[in-house]
Design a protein around this motif. Structure first.
Motif, PDB file in Angstrom:
ATOM      1  N   UNK A  93      28.476  44.984 175.166  1.00  0.00           N
ATOM      2  CA  UNK A  93      28.446  46.013 176.205  1.00  0.00           C
ATOM      3  C   UNK A  93      27.079  46.691 176.301  1.00  0.00           C
ATOM      4  N   UNK A  94      26.050  46.039 175.799  1.00  0.00           N
ATOM      5  CA  UNK A  94      24.688  46.593 175.834  1.00  0.00           C
ATOM      6  C   UNK A  94      23.880  45.960 176.951  1.00  0.00           C
ATOM      7  N   UNK A 117      25.983  39.590 174.862  1.00  0.00           N
ATOM      8  CA  UNK A 117      26.476  39.201 176.185  1.00  0.00           C
ATOM      9  C   UNK A 117      26.083  37.760 176.520  1.00  0.00           C
ATOM     10  N   UNK A 118      26.875  37.112 177.375  1.00  0.00           N
ATOM     11  CA  UNK A 118      26.614  35.711 177.725  1.00  0.00           C
ATOM     12  C   UNK A 118      25.318  35.523 178.493  1.00  0.00           C
ATOM     13  N   UNK A 140      21.886  30.820 178.626  1.00  0.00           N
ATOM     14  CA  UNK A 140      22.010  30.768 180.082  1.00  0.00           C
ATOM     15  C   UNK A 140      20.886  29.951 180.721  1.00  0.00           C
ATOM     16  N   UNK A 141      21.215  29.246 181.804  1.00  0.00           N
ATOM     17  CA  UNK A 141      20.156  28.517 182.514  1.00  0.00           C
ATOM     18  C   UNK A 141      19.275  29.499 183.273  1.00  0.00           C
ATOM     19  N   UNK A 147      13.973  35.464 184.556  1.00  0.00           N
ATOM     20  CA  UNK A 147      14.387  34.956 183.240  1.00  0.00           C
ATOM     21  C   UNK A 147      15.476  35.847 182.654  1.00  0.00           C
ATOM     22  N   UNK A 148      16.329  35.294 181.790  1.00  0.00           N
ATOM     23  CA  UNK A 148      17.368  36.112 181.159  1.00  0.00           C
ATOM     24  C   UNK A 148      16.755  37.100 180.173  1.00  0.00           C
TER      25      UNK A 148
END
Length: 158
Positions: A93-94, A117-118, A140-141, A147-148
């Motif tokens: 949850x951050x 997180x995903x 993640x892609x 960018x993630x």
């Protein structure tokens, strides 16, 4: 019963034995120094479950453990130490305000789990002696030019 004669040879320790003994001594001294520096007179409770909104971590588990769920939109990273103990950290949850946050982990004869997180990319860089690390996060892609968010986990594991 044989008597020792002047021609008898005593075996000398091998260089591998001396090297491993030296490594154990150095690691033990480093652990002691690290714990004294981090303790600072604090007490270390048994496993507790807490929710926190802190932006940074500074957690220690010695002969015990803790469970934390951090909920903040400003997570910046921090430091986790575990000696003969463990931890479970839930960051699902951050949110990371910038592009990256870093957690430094020191684990000796213990363990821990960090849930993220995903949509975060996790980069684990750890030096392990008689221990190990495992990255089970979803990577993640790339989504277009954005960018993630990246969580760097740097550590030393014994």
């Amino acid at each position: 019963m044989e008597a020792l004669t002047s021609g008898s040879r005593r075996t000398r320790p091998t260089s591998l034995y001396v090297f491993l003994t030296l490594i154990v001594v150095v690691v033990t001294v480093a652990l002691g120094i690290r714990l004294v520096q981090k303790a600072g007179g604090r007490t270390f409770p048994d496993r507790t479950i807490e929710n926190r909104t802190a932006a940074t971590l500074d957690e220690t588990a010695i002969f015990g453990g803790w469970d934390r769920s951090i909920t903040t939109t400003e997570f910046l990273g921090g430091e986790i130490n575990a000696l003969f103990g463990g931890f479970e950290l839930d960051l699902t949850n951050c949110r990371i305000p910038d592009d990256q946050a870093t957690i430094t982990v020191f684990i000796a004869f213990g363990g821990g789990d960090i849930r993220v997180p995903r949509d975060w990319a996790v980069d684990v860089k750890a030096f392990a002696i008689f221990g190990g690390t495992d990255d089970k996060s979803y990577h993640p892609p790339l989504d277009g030019d954005v960018p993630p968010k990246k969580l760097g986990i740097n550590g030393f594991v014994v």
